[in-house]
Design an enzyme around this catalytic site. Sequence first.
Site, PDB file in Angstrom:
ATOM      1  N   LYS A  46     -19.989   7.752 -38.019  1.00 37.43           N
ATOM      2  CA  LYS A  46     -21.230   6.973 -38.163  1.00 37.43           C
ATOM      3  C   LYS A  46     -20.937   5.592 -38.752  1.00 37.43           C
ATOM      4  O   LYS A  46     -21.490   4.580 -38.309  1.00 37.43           O
ATOM      5  CB  LYS A  46     -22.229   7.730 -39.021  1.00 37.43           C
ATOM      6  CG  LYS A  46     -23.580   7.045 -39.135  1.00 37.43           C
ATOM      7  CD  LYS A  46     -24.612   7.974 -39.702  1.00 37.43           C
ATOM      8  CE  LYS A  46     -25.973   7.336 -39.845  1.00 37.43           C
ATOM      9  NZ  LYS A  46     -26.612   7.003 -38.591  1.00 37.43           N
ATOM     10  N   ASN A  50     -22.107   1.682 -37.899  1.00 38.22           N
ATOM     11  CA  ASN A  50     -23.057   1.088 -38.848  1.00 38.22           C
ATOM     12  C   ASN A  50     -22.473  -0.097 -39.608  1.00 38.22           C
ATOM     13  O   ASN A  50     -23.136  -1.123 -39.757  1.00 38.22           O
ATOM     14  CB  ASN A  50     -23.563   2.138 -39.835  1.00 38.22           C
ATOM     15  CG  ASN A  50     -24.572   3.071 -39.210  1.00 38.22           C
ATOM     16  OD1 ASN A  50     -24.900   2.963 -38.040  1.00 38.22           O
ATOM     17  ND2 ASN A  50     -25.057   4.010 -39.984  1.00 38.22           N
ATOM     18  N   ASN A  54     -24.665  -3.010 -38.137  1.00 33.69           N
ATOM     19  CA  ASN A  54     -25.723  -3.280 -39.107  1.00 33.69           C
ATOM     20  C   ASN A  54     -25.483  -4.623 -39.785  1.00 33.69           C
ATOM     21  O   ASN A  54     -26.418  -5.399 -39.990  1.00 33.69           O
ATOM     22  CB  ASN A  54     -25.808  -2.163 -40.149  1.00 33.69           C
ATOM     23  CG  ASN A  54     -26.478  -0.919 -39.615  1.00 33.69           C
ATOM     24  OD1 ASN A  54     -26.385  -0.604 -38.439  1.00 33.69           O
ATOM     25  ND2 ASN A  54     -27.151  -0.195 -40.485  1.00 33.69           N
ATOM     26  N   SER A 115     -30.889  -0.399 -38.679  1.00 32.84           N
ATOM     27  CA  SER A 115     -31.742  -0.271 -39.861  1.00 32.84           C
ATOM     28  C   SER A 115     -31.585  -1.432 -40.840  1.00 32.84           C
ATOM     29  O   SER A 115     -32.557  -1.823 -41.489  1.00 32.84           O
ATOM     30  CB  SER A 115     -31.468   1.053 -40.566  1.00 32.84           C
ATOM     31  OG  SER A 115     -30.125   1.110 -41.001  1.00 32.84           O
TER      32      SER A 115
END
Length: 167
Positions: A46, A50, A54, A115
């Site tokens: 992950k 990310n 991100n 996010s």
Amino acid sequence: HSGQGRLIIGPVEGGRVSAVATAALFAGSTLDAIAVDDIRHAVWTKLITNACFNTLCALTGAQQCEVARDPQLGPVARQLMLELEALARASGSAIDGSADAAFKLAFEKGAFKPSTLQDLEAGRPLEVAALVDAPLELAQRLRVSMPTLTAVGAALRLKAHCAGLLP
């Protein structure tokens, strides 16, 4: 927890609790609890996406596929993923597939706003510690060079600081 989403559960080295039994406790909830044999492997898998997208999406305001497809920023994203893959290996873990395969998925993915970009736009604190600081601390301990994450992380930290979004 009242939101939708996946919750990955698994033991760390020497773990005694059954991930399957723990995941079963979430049956009937809004979380899709998934039991894995090695939580570190799942975390690295992950994190490779990310920590890369991100950060870059929060810095640019672009969606994940736009960053991956950009002729100048795409190679930066790929290099970030290669650094993180090397760090996972140096820590004794791995990721699913390879950094190149993870980059290809991001390249092919449709419109997706990570996010951290959503948090930035909503004025919520950014997860700089988890996405940047923790991997860089581990890299320092293991003597793994991460110049791309260092630079991108510094830019994200400054952006978060200037926006008042550091926890």
